[in-house]
Each structure stands twice: as C-alpha cells, then as structure tokens.
Design a protein around this motif. Structure first.
Motif, PDB file in Angstrom:
ATOM      1  N   UNK A  79     -21.161 -10.269 -57.531  1.00  0.00           N
ATOM      2  CA  UNK A  79     -20.452 -10.513 -58.673  1.00  0.00           C
ATOM      3  C   UNK A  79     -19.041 -10.771 -58.397  1.00  0.00           C
ATOM      4  N   UNK A  80     -18.395  -9.881 -57.186  1.00  0.00           N
ATOM      5  CA  UNK A  80     -17.037  -9.951 -56.785  1.00  0.00           C
ATOM      6  C   UNK A  80     -16.951 -11.405 -56.241  1.00  0.00           C
ATOM      7  N   UNK A  81     -15.718 -11.945 -56.623  1.00  0.00           N
ATOM      8  CA  UNK A  81     -15.416 -13.446 -56.009  1.00  0.00           C
ATOM      9  C   UNK A  81     -15.134 -13.254 -54.442  1.00  0.00           C
ATOM     10  N   UNK A  82     -14.392 -12.209 -53.984  1.00  0.00           N
ATOM     11  CA  UNK A  82     -14.141 -11.937 -52.430  1.00  0.00           C
ATOM     12  C   UNK A  82     -14.190 -10.836 -52.016  1.00  0.00           C
ATOM     13  N   UNK A  83     -15.464 -10.285 -51.962  1.00  0.00           N
ATOM     14  CA  UNK A  83     -15.633  -8.769 -51.708  1.00  0.00           C
ATOM     15  C   UNK A  83     -15.300  -8.533 -50.281  1.00  0.00           C
ATOM     16  N   UNK A  84     -14.945  -7.399 -50.167  1.00  0.00           N
ATOM     17  CA  UNK A  84     -14.337  -7.084 -48.527  1.00  0.00           C
ATOM     18  C   UNK A  84     -15.134  -8.115 -47.571  1.00  0.00           C
ATOM     19  N   UNK A  85     -14.332  -8.610 -46.624  1.00  0.00           N
ATOM     20  CA  UNK A  85     -15.110  -9.593 -45.598  1.00  0.00           C
ATOM     21  C   UNK A  85     -15.845  -8.635 -44.729  1.00  0.00           C
ATOM     22  N   UNK A  86     -16.863  -9.362 -44.335  1.00  0.00           N
ATOM     23  CA  UNK A  86     -17.678  -8.519 -43.349  1.00  0.00           C
ATOM     24  C   UNK A  86     -18.692  -7.479 -43.716  1.00  0.00           C
ATOM     25  N   UNK A  87     -18.482  -7.245 -45.049  1.00  0.00           N
ATOM     26  CA  UNK A  87     -19.296  -5.997 -45.599  1.00  0.00           C
ATOM     27  C   UNK A  87     -20.733  -6.548 -46.110  1.00  0.00           C
ATOM     28  N   UNK A  88     -21.703  -5.472 -46.476  1.00  0.00           N
ATOM     29  CA  UNK A  88     -22.945  -6.031 -46.938  1.00  0.00           C
ATOM     30  C   UNK A  88     -22.627  -6.332 -48.290  1.00  0.00           C
ATOM     31  N   UNK A  89     -21.662  -5.775 -49.038  1.00  0.00           N
ATOM     32  CA  UNK A  89     -21.312  -6.193 -50.335  1.00  0.00           C
ATOM     33  C   UNK A  89     -21.125  -7.430 -50.498  1.00  0.00           C
ATOM     34  N   UNK A  90     -20.471  -7.958 -49.524  1.00  0.00           N
ATOM     35  CA  UNK A  90     -19.801  -9.361 -49.589  1.00  0.00           C
ATOM     36  C   UNK A  90     -20.732 -10.340 -49.369  1.00  0.00           C
ATOM     37  N   UNK A  91     -21.873 -10.241 -48.934  1.00  0.00           N
ATOM     38  CA  UNK A  91     -23.044 -11.179 -48.556  1.00  0.00           C
ATOM     39  C   UNK A  91     -23.265 -12.180 -49.737  1.00  0.00           C
ATOM     40  N   UNK A  92     -23.196 -13.463 -49.397  1.00  0.00           N
ATOM     41  CA  UNK A  92     -23.502 -14.372 -50.449  1.00  0.00           C
ATOM     42  C   UNK A  92     -24.952 -15.365 -49.432  1.00  0.00           C
ATOM     43  N   UNK A  93     -25.714 -15.581 -50.178  1.00  0.00           N
ATOM     44  CA  UNK A  93     -26.718 -16.266 -49.649  1.00  0.00           C
ATOM     45  C   UNK A  93     -27.398 -17.460 -50.599  1.00  0.00           C
TER      46      UNK A  93
END
Ligand code: SF4
Lengths: 628, 340
Positions: free
Chosen positions: A53-67
């Motif tokens: 849901x975040x536009x740019x979640x912290x880079x490199x984290x699991x939360x920021x993974x887009x698939x």
C-alpha cells in the motif's frame, strides 16, 4: 528467432514467472512489459500484480517488496498460476518474501549485486542465502545485474546511480531471451515511454539489450524456452486489465444508451484507474468529476441522473460505506445509477492493495430500510466490459441504482480479450417521458412521476427541460402514482413492496445461471466474481483425474437467476469457494435451503486452483491427491 | 440557434399544488413568496428551472415550486446540484438550504461548490437553529445559546456565513432578510443572473424555536439604525438621517462611524467587483452578530469561469482534436493484434 540458434530451444506448454523487487525497482512495469510482449506474441496469459500500500516503503525491506506474476501459455488458461516456476528476485528481501511460493526445482534468477550485508540484514537474512544452502534444489542463476547495467550504459554518459535504475530493463532482457520473446515490441515501447528524456530512454534500451545478449552469450544458461502461440479463435485481440475493461464498458454503455456519461468519483485504491481511464476520453462526451469526497461523488451522479445522463460513481468498500445513504436516496428516487465497488481487503482501511470479495453482504443489505438493489459481478478482467454494460442496461431499464462488483485481483490483473464487434453489442437505449401520463379528475392532463410501466414497474424518467412534466421527487415516502409526499402506513407498505417487486422482476430479464456441467451429479462448485478462473482451473484438474464435477458461476447476485435453486438441488454436494467468510454460501443456504459447503480464503490473494481442487477431492471422497 | 420567446407567466404559474406546511408565521413563507413573485421577471422557463434541497425546514421548498425539483438528503444539496449543473449547463439550478444543512453536515459540499464556481444559485436560510429536529443549536447560533442540546449554553464559536463563503473563493456573496420582500427579490435576481456559484445568506425567523433572532436588525423600527445597505460604487452610509457610515480605522479595519466626525470623504466606497476578497471580507466582519449594524446586499460579485463551462469546453476541444468517440477504435487503442 535466428539469434538464439546457438543454444538449445526447449518447448514448454506454459510458464509462470514472478518478477519481484523493491517498490521502487519498477517490477510492475517490468511484468507489464513482459505480459504485453507475450500477448502480442500470441500467448494466452493471466496476471497477478501484488504490491504494498505504501508508495515507496523503505528500500530493501520485506514490507517494500512489489511483485508481478504472469502465467503465459500455449493453450487457454484461467489463472495466473498457483506457483511461480521462475522467480526473478532483484534483492534479498524479494527472494525472502517470494521463495516460499517457488516449488523445489524451480528457477531462481537473482541480482547477485544486491546480496551484500546491508541488504541481507534488511531482509532479515543472518547468512547469505546464495551460499548457505537456502537455494539447494533450485535452479539458481546469479547475475550481477546492477554492475552489468552500469557497464552497459557507461558509454552513454549516464551517472552510475541513474544507470542502476535501468536494471529492471536488464532483467526484462534476460527473461525475454529465456522465453524467446520478440524484441521489437519492448524496444518500441521503451522508445515511446521515455521519449521525453532521451538519456533515460537510451540507458533503458542499452540495459534491455545487454540483458538479452547476456542470456544469449553467457555460459550460464544452457537453453532458452519457447511457448508457442495459443490457438485463439480468429479476431482482434488486446490485453486488458479489469479496470480498463470496466471503464471501456461504461463508455460503450453510454454509446449504446445514447446518453452522455457522467462519473462522480473520489480517488480510492483499487478503483482510481477507472476514474483515470474515463477522464482520458472526453471526446466521447464523458464528464468526469473528481469530487470532494465519496458522498459528493455519488450525490453529483444522482444529480446527473436526474438530468438524464448515464450516471456512475466508482469506489471501493470504504467508499460504499460512505455512499450508503445516497444509495438509499437513489432507491427512493428510482433513478438509474451505477455504483462500482472494486473490492479490497477490509474492514476499515484493511488491505487497500489486496483483493477480497467481502462486500457481497454490504452490497446486498448495506443500507437502512428496505432498499433492494440489483447486483452484478464481473468474473474476469475482460468480463468487466460486459458486466458494465449489463449493469447499465438494468439501471436504465428499471430506473434503479445497480451495484457492479469487481475486486482488486481482476481490476489490476489482465488477460487477452477477443474484442467484440461493436455492432453486436446490445442496444440499451431507453425513452425519456415527453408527455403527460395521467388525466386528473377535472379532465386535465397531468404528469405522475411514479406511475409505473405495468411490465417492468419502472417509473417514467422525465428530465428537466421537458415542458409540462415539471415534478418534484425526494427521499420522503411518496404516494403511489402521484409521487407526492405521503406518510400513510398502507401506502408505505405498498411502495415498499412495489420497489421490491420491481427489482425482483428483473429475474425475468436475465439469463439462467452459467453452468459448465459434465453430466454427473456428484459435485457442483458455485462461485461469483473473480474466483471464476481458479474454480474453472480446479474443475479442469479434477476432470483430468477422471472424476466429475461441474461449475456454476453467478453473475447476477440480486436477483439471483430464476433457475439457480433448481441447479443447486441437482447436485449431491455444493461447494462455494469465496474470498470472504462465506457470504454467498450463507445467501444460498438462506434462499434455497441447500447444504452449500463454504470454502474460504481471506489472505488478500486469489485462490490457487490447487486449494479448490483439494477441497473438491475431499468432498468427492477421494482425499488422496496422488490418484490420477 | 433560434430564440423562442419565454412565455409570460404569473406568480401562480410557479406555485405547485402542494399545501405549504411550515409553521404559521415562519419566515420561510415570505422567502417562498418573494421567489414565486420574482420568477416571472427572470425571463426563464419553468421546465428549465430546478430547485434542489437537502434536509431541514427550508429543504421542503422545492415541493412548493411548480418547476423540476429534488428534495435530497441532509447536507448533499450542493453536491447533487453540482452534478446536475455540470451535466446540464442549460438548466437554471437553485439550491435551497439552511444553516445546519449547508454549514454543518453539508459544509464540505458548500465550500467546494463555491470554489469550483459551479453555476448554482444557493439560498441559505439562516435561522441560527435546528428547526426540523425541534430546537438544537446550529453552527450559526451565538455562543451561550441555551437549547435542548445546550442546557448550559453553547460553547462553540459560530460561523460567519459570509466570511466562510468569501474564504471559499465564492464569486458572488450577498445577504438579505425575510422581512424585506423587495430587497430579497432584488438580491435573488442578482444572484440568479450571476454566472457561477452565487451564495445568498437569508436571515430567516424561526418563530417556534428562535423567535426574533434577527429582530434587532430586521424589525422595521431597527432597520435604519442597524441595517447597512451595500450599494456598489456608493459610500457606505446608513442611519435614519444617513448620518452613519463605514470607514477604516488606523489599522485599516472597517468600523462604524458618525459621518459628521470623519467627513464624507473618509467613508468606504463599496466595490463589489474587486478581485481581492479583502474588502468584502472586512465588511463581513463589521457585525459580530445580528444585534449591531449589519451590512445587507451584495458583498462581492466577480467574474470567473465556471466549472461546468470549463468542462464543456474541454469536451468540445477533445472532440475537435480527436473527433467524437469511436468505440471500435477505443477498444483497439492499446497494443492489439489480429488472429486470422
Ligand atoms: S420550525 Fe421554525 S423554521 Fe421550521 S417551519 Fe417552524 S418556524 Fe419555520
């Protein structure tokens, strides 16, 4: 494909590829490009974007993974695939979040440059999965994509930091080579997309070609793969997402009804793309209004409906909550209106970018008072087009608000669509009232806004600007016929029953339930909405095992098709898979007194065909998945 | 386009056959008759006129007009009317609302209709009370107001509707009151003729729950001392002998003065057409409530393109550039291919 001749080409009937990276890595774009190239190549396909849901979640984290997962095939397919057989992971977090879904033996392509300590830590890896045995049993390709991209773009004078941004194109290049996708479509797309910034364009092109050539020349890959085009029926095709198809369906409905389209909408995930798409097509006479809030969106649409437009409001579950009062007003006013709900995970803000089918009860009952409203549900991305036209047809003909349900899965997912011949689309035009319809006791011609059509029970639609038909309507109870304010209890009961009868009467005007029946009476799987593909694929698998099962899919959820009860009672067992806590199964039980077994999943992701297959096998008294 | 003469009508033609059901003595009656009396002079057709309302005593208004009309839901009149006006720029759309409907539950829609400059004529009947729900304080009730829901007196600061409308970028803002039919008619006509959103606050007496709320300024005997008529281009003067006026103080704030003290040249000359809303805003702050000298008339009237016209222009522009839509071409506007 002469340029791949130096290596073996192995033929596959299908492949499921998942591209995974940081939200900022451009994975959705990469997946989308690969999909388009495959569609143009002629494969059948189905996609499943999955992003935070975040536009740019912290880079490199699991939360920021887009698939982005895509299933491409040489035959007709129904789902994006249960498990990816190929995973492209741009960083450790993407590997960690997605490896669980890849069966042993699957292919894993990683950007090895990103597997350094900082990124490993951010992903929660204590040791490097590339060396600690995590990937044992997988077919692993370690490719230093970042450095190869920087290398490939060096001569262009791009700064290394900027060059790194093109690494998704490098990945796209590798996969395009692996699956022998033609280069031209993607090259042309990069050229157009980045035409305004030539350096970015050149750097992306260089990265894409470098990735492709890397596959071709590096010793790493022994073979590339070919998935032959699907034998499609003749016709014109395009690859379409559900939200685009839905927007086009609404435009088509406006043309077929010969009424201008008005959309009142407030931005909300995952429905906003319909607002965006419709806003592009002003030359169709489309008026889109980004309202100040959800309530204003539907209220403005009601105003436009009163004015004789094909009026629409688009939203997702939380917006439907807010619109409920105005939906009740539309029921009372008996004006045509389409409320589009692109469902997402709830309650409250819930899972904005993930799919769910949990608004069925909301659609059915989510208003105060007796306020019945027809419900139409789309089942696949391309079916959103037909469902939109059907919702408009019912709304216009019966002068009623109609709920059109889709969900995040088919809204963002895409598939090839054989385009209909515009001439074959239904004419859904209705007439406005132009003349008085009643004679008073004094013998004067009058207009009664609630004097109904005897067949449809629809009231006349007299739009402002029509001389002699001036009238007032409102949310207060109206006297049957005249439409004047009336508080009499007996009249209220009559009006309540008339409104109910009008909507119930739609049953005569809709087709019987769609059943894929194989003749046996052991098991019927009943679905609605986006489970269509998963159920269809599960039924195919069960049949491939030599067993029998049928599939009914309900497009009209209110009123239900007239034969639904009879269809349900034909089978010994009824299984209802839903991405909610069992809402349709409860309705079927209440309505038809059948023992509908519920299969539920509320994980923000569509059913895997194997999950439904397992439940079917259990019901067929054949618990062993090994039997075939 | 051929112009067809608008048929001559009388007040009766604009009255519906519905029995008017406000409390006897309610100020709404005089507003209704002012509107019905005015309609024949507007040069408009009944079938092209629509009254839209929300909920509240005032919101029954459309039922009494022999035009098209919609009695909507609480607070949403401006939003419903917005959709209608944008879809149908050929119509004359009126919004009838109250202080609770427009400023409390519907505040959001009001400010956005004003800033978008939707072509609407918005009449807000301000009686500083909730009438239909039987007497709770409203967003315009004075601090300390004792009502059923504020037995110890209200503690909220009220809205100043004129200031609010000006702050919301309204292009036409006026005030009138239910005790002066001619002033109402004159003000409503101006509001109607304005292109874009016009906002008129109408002081309206609720004789059942808030009787005499405006008497200090609107009663015949008090008008000359406490109503300040705004006349475009004229120095702002009032009083039985025209002896009072409005002049800026040392800080530039407007204040009431004796003309004799400051001299005629010191008076503020009213200019409703200023681009800056500051002048109108200063006038709106002159009275802290309807108990001291209060301006009535048009505070601000400026031209700005209205939303519906701009939307219409974009459509025409798109059609001129791309031709009116071709559905078959739309379906093929993405990457499409043919299977033989
Ligand atoms: S309650 Fe007040 S505002 Fe409402 S009708 Fe009665 S007098 Fe008028």
């Amino acid at each position: 494909m002469t340029d791949t001749a130096s290596k073996d080409v192995t033929e596959l009937d299908h492949v499921v590829i998942r591209f995974a990276g940081d939200s900022g890595d451009g994975m959705q774009l990469t997946g989308d490009r690969f999909t388009s190239a495959s569609a143009l190549f002629g494969n059948d396909l189905s996609t499943l974007p999955d992003f935070p849901a975040e536009i740019r979640a912290p880079a490199g984290t699991l939360a920021g993974v887009s698939a982005f997962q895509v299933n491409i095939s040489d035959h007709d397919i129904l789902t994006p695939g249960d498990f990816p057989t190929v995973l492209v992971a741009m960083n450790p977090a993407a590997l960690r979040a997605n490896l669980v879904d890849v069966p042993r033996g699957g292919t894993v392509i990683v950007n090895s440059d990103s597997f350094e300590e900082r990124n490993l830590n951010k992903a929660g890896y204590a040791t490097n999965p590339l060396v600690d045995g995590t990937l044992d049993g997988f077919d692993v390709y370690e490719v230093p994509m970042t450095s190869l991209t920087v290398e490939a773009t060096k001569e262009l004078g791009v700064k290394p930091r900027d060059a790194e941004r093109s690494k998704n194109c490098f990945a796209l290049g590798i996969v395009s080579w692996m699956y022998t996708r033609p280069l031209e479509a993607t090259t042309a797309w990069i050229e157009t997309k980045f035409a305004k910034s030539p350096l970015v364009m050149q750097s992306n092109l260089a990265a894409f070609r470098a990735g492709y050539n890397f596959g071709e020349t590096a010793e790493l890959f022994a073979s590339s793969y070919e998935i032959k085009p699907t034998m499609f029926d003749p016709g014109d095709y395009t690859n379409v997402s559900g939200n685009t198809a839905l927007a086009w369906g609404l435009i088509a409905a406006s043309q077929l009804a010969r009424l201008p389209l008005f959309l009142g909408s407030y931005p909300i995930t995952p429905a906003s793309d319909i607002l965006h798409e419709l806003s592009k097509h002003k030359n169709f006479g489309v008026r889109t209004m980004q309202a100040e809030d959800e309530i204003a969106g539907i209220s403005a649409a009601i105003g436009a409906a009163f004015g004789g437009h094909l009026a629409i409001t688009t939203t997702s579950g939380p917006g439907v909550d807010l619109k409920a009062e105005a939906m009740g007003l539309a029921v009372s006013l008996e004006l045509p209106l389409i409320i589009v709900d692109i469902q997402r995970g709830g309650p409250s803000t819930g899972l904005p970018t993930k799919t769910e089918q949990s608004d069925l009860m909301l659609a059915m009952y989510g208003r105060h008072g007796e306020s019945p409203m027809p419900i139409v549900a789309a089942k696949t991305p391309s079916h959103c087009f037909d469902a939109a036209i059907e919702a408009a047809r019912l709304a216009l003909k019966y002068r009623t608000p109609v709920l059109l349900l889709s969900d995040g899965y088919i809204a963002n997912g895409s598939e090839p669509w054989r385009l209909p011949d515009v001439a074959d689309l239904p004419d859904i035009a209705v007439d406005f009232a132009t003349e008085p319809n009643h004679t008073s006791d004094k013998g004067e011609a009058e207009f009664w806004p609630y004097l109904r059509d005897t067949e449809t029970l629809a009231r006349p639609w007299a739009v402002p600007g029509t001389p002699g038909l001036e009238h007032r309507i409102g949310g207060l109870e109206k006297e049957d016929g005249t439409g004047n304010v009336n508080y009499d209890g007996v009249n209220h009961e009559r009006m309540t029953r008339l409104r109910a009868a009008k909507v119930a009467g739609i049953v005569k005007d809709i087709p019987g339930v769609e059943v894929d029946d194989d003749g046996a009476r052991d098991l019927l799987v009943v679905g609605w909405g986006s489970t269509y593909g998963s159920i269809g694929a599960a039924v195919r698998r069960v049949r491939a095992r030599g067993m029998k099962a049928s599939h009914a899919h309900v497009m009209h959820l209110f009123p239900f098709p007239s034969d639904l009860g009879e269809v349900l009672r034909r089978y010994k067992r009824v299984l209802v898979p839903e991405m909610n806590m069992g809402q349709l199964s409860r309705l079927l039980r209440a309505e038809f007194l059948v023992d509908a077994q519920s299969l539920t999943k509320i994980q923000g992701a569509p059913f895997k065909a194997s999950e439904i297959e397992a439940a079917m096998l259990a019901l067929l008294d054949n618990p062993s998945p090994e039997v075939s | 386009m051929t112009t067809v003469d608008v048929p001559i009508t009388s007040r009766k033609d604009w009255m519906s056959d519905q029995e008017v059901r406000w409390c006897p003595g309610c100020g709404d009656y005089s507003i209704l008759s002012a509107v019905q009396l005015m309609m024949p002079d507007l040069g408009v057709r009944r079938e092209n006129t629509v009254f839209v309302s929300g909920i509240g005593c005032a919101a029954r208004f459309p039922y009494y007009m022999n035009t098209y009309g919609m009695h909507g839901i609480h607070g949403r009149a401006a939003a419903i009317a917005t959709g209608l006006a944008v879809a149908r720029p050929d119509l004359d759309v009126w919004v009838i609302s109250g202080d609770g409907d427009a400023l409390s539950i519907g505040g959001n829609h009001l400010i956005h209709a004003l800033r978008r400059n939707i072509n609407l004529t918005i009449l807000m009947f301000n009686n500083q009370i909730y009438g239909l729900t039987k007497g709770q304080y409203s967003p315009t009730s004075e601090v300390g107001k004792v009502t059923k829901s504020t037995p110890f007196g209200s503690v909220d600061t009220p809205f100043n509707p004129i200031s609010l409308a000006l702050g919301a970028e309204a292009t036409f803002v006026a005030r009138t009151h239910d005790m002066d039919r001619n002033h109402m008619i004159e003000t409503f006509k101006r509001a109607h003729d304005h292109k874009g959103a016009s906002f008129v606050e109408v002081y309206q007496n609720c004789n059942v729950f808030n009787d005499g709320a405006f008497a200090a300024v609107t009663a015949k005997e008090n008008r000359s001392d406490n109503l300040i008529p705004l006349q475009h281009g004229e120095p702002i003067r009032f009083g039985a002998n025209n002896d009072k006026g409005v002049a800026p103080d040392a800080q530039g704030h407007f204040q009431v003065v004796n003309v004799a003290d400051v001299g005629e040249d010191a008076l503020v000359v009213h200019d409703e057409s200023r681009d800056s809303a500051a002048h109108a805003f200063a006038l709106s702050r002159l009275a802290r409530g309807p108990h001291e000298p209060t301006p009535v008339g048009v505070f601000r009237a400026v031209e700005r393109d209205h939303y519906g016209a701009l939307v219409g222009d974009q459509i025409l522009d798109a059609q001129a550039k791309r031709g009116s839509g071709d559905l078959a071409a739309l379906l093929r506007s993405g990457a499409s291919w043919t299977v033989e």
